[in-house]
Design an enzyme around this catalytic site. Structure first.
Site, short mmCIF file in Angstrom:
data_model
loop_
_atom_site.label_atom_id
_atom_site.label_comp_id
_atom_site.label_asym_id
_atom_site.label_seq_id
_atom_site.Cartn_x
_atom_site.Cartn_y
_atom_site.Cartn_z
N VAL A 171 5.61 -7.99 0.75
CA VAL A 171 6.17 -8.51 -0.50
C VAL A 171 7.36 -7.63 -0.86
O VAL A 171 7.27 -6.40 -0.77
CB VAL A 171 5.12 -8.50 -1.62
CG1 VAL A 171 5.73 -8.94 -2.95
CG2 VAL A 171 3.95 -9.40 -1.25
N CYS A 172 8.46 -8.26 -1.22
CA CYS A 172 9.63 -7.51 -1.69
C CYS A 172 10.08 -6.54 -0.58
O CYS A 172 10.11 -6.91 0.60
CB CYS A 172 9.26 -6.81 -3.00
SG CYS A 172 10.64 -6.19 -3.98
N THR A 173 10.36 -5.30 -0.93
CA THR A 173 10.85 -4.35 0.07
C THR A 173 9.74 -3.77 0.95
O THR A 173 10.01 -2.89 1.78
CB THR A 173 11.63 -3.21 -0.60
OG1 THR A 173 10.83 -2.68 -1.67
CG2 THR A 173 12.94 -3.72 -1.17
#
Lengths: 235, 235
Positions: free
Chosen positions: B109-111
């Protein structure tokens, strides 16, 4: 949406409450938004400083007791299965009542609205909550209003769980202006693409609605009993 | 979307990792979905059992060390400013590499995608990440793919923060079928109504994009330096 410009000058005290059996996303979603408001402090509050286990096992740590909390500008009240107990907890209800007198906004997410109701804060206010508990609002003298976010004077209530993001962004805009709320939305890349159209009782497939309702029935039966009791006996 | 029927029989081991400087919503959003999968156990994992503070101060408690974790069927890897350190942490990268061999899905998720990249897991895979770090994917040999959720073989990656809900629901459907994913979506009342159209760099007002980018610039400059270092020196 108009900015509440009276707030722009001072720092904001924002508090969110934790309790056992909280639905953590009711708290963590709005925390993600509100902890990014400029010139503000977010207080993670609870009755005690004991770590709190959410309904599915995630453990969160409170940082400040109700009894030590300063006056809040904004108070976040999440829901979860634990509201059945919290609705009967005189210390929590008294804390909410006291804070709500001066707070500029009280934001309930999901069944956090029932806790506000038990504290007497919904009387004569339009309000919403998780769809499965929507019928319970009227016991508290609220005006049940079927919308994702309902703002009536200082009471901001949202629908279930994920609606906390929408409510928190609305409150962010009220407190710090739309540009700030839009920056937070961009940082959180909040441009949702739900993979199914099953997010409301109106749009979910009938068998999905039926099984989800069935799963919640025991909790809701207990909840109704508690609400009938406390609204009759005025704890 | 097809159900991965090979899974229907056994219990699922699902793990999510915590680290200092995590963006808690990258974890707590998918936790909210995945902890509701029937016949499954969610393991809250970290290098140590020390409580972990997220980038904005929320403290979460890990329950199991990497070294004690069983083989996972699904591994959740969140992001946050702390990925700058995690990308250089040999123990975490080795844990992810080892788990990824057998895991059926790895969900970043995300970075969190950058952590997978640092572990060598994105080579030749289509992947996405938070919009502000999107240009960094290519350093890891990934095929940067601008979508909210990208599924390429066992690697499922999502865009920033709130995209974790969309990714987790997609994985829920792959593992347990669409009806189960739809029940979870209904329970979470995931029928979002973002108050602004500011959730992507393409739709945000130019001044909102500029100020958000400016705010992230120092973190991203450090991140680029780290990624150039580790992809050159192969830690």
């Amino acid at each position: 949406m108009l900015q509440d410009t009276t707030s722009a000058a001072g720092g904001l005290e924002i508090g969110g409450i934790l309790f056992p059996g909280i639905d953590q996303a009711d708290f963590t979603g709005p925390f993600e938004v509100l902890s990014r408001l400029p010139n503000s402090q977010f207080h993670i509050l609870a009755r005690h400083l004991t770590p709190v286990r959410d309904g599915k096992g995630l453990v969160l740590i409170p940082e400040e007791r109700f009894s030590d909390a300063p006056q809040m500008d904004l108070l976040l009240v999440p829901g979860g299965s634990g509201v059945n107990a919290v609705m009967q907890d005189a210390e929590t209800l008294e804390f909410l009542r006291r804070q709500a007198v001066i707070a500029r906004y009280v934001l309930s997410v999901c069944t956090g609205a029932l806790v506000l109701g038990a504290a007497g804060l919904l009387k004569g206010h339009r309000a919403t909550t998780h769809w499965a508990s929507f019928h319970l609002l009227e016991y508290f003298g609220a005006i049940p209003t079927n919308a994702r976010v309902v703002i009536d004077r200082k009471i901001v209530s949202t629908a279930g769980v994920t609606a906390g993001y929408d409510g928190a962004l609305r409150v962010a805009a009220l407190l710090r202006g739309e540009l700030v709320a839009q920056e937070i939305q961009l940082f959180l890349e909040y441009s949702p693409e739900p993979p199914f159209n099953s997010g409301t009782p109106e749009t979910a497939p009938p068998e999905v609605l039926r099984s989800t309702r069935d799963g919640l029935a025991p909790l809701l039966a207990e909840r109704l009993k508690i609400i009938k009791h406390i609204t009759t006996h005025k704890i």
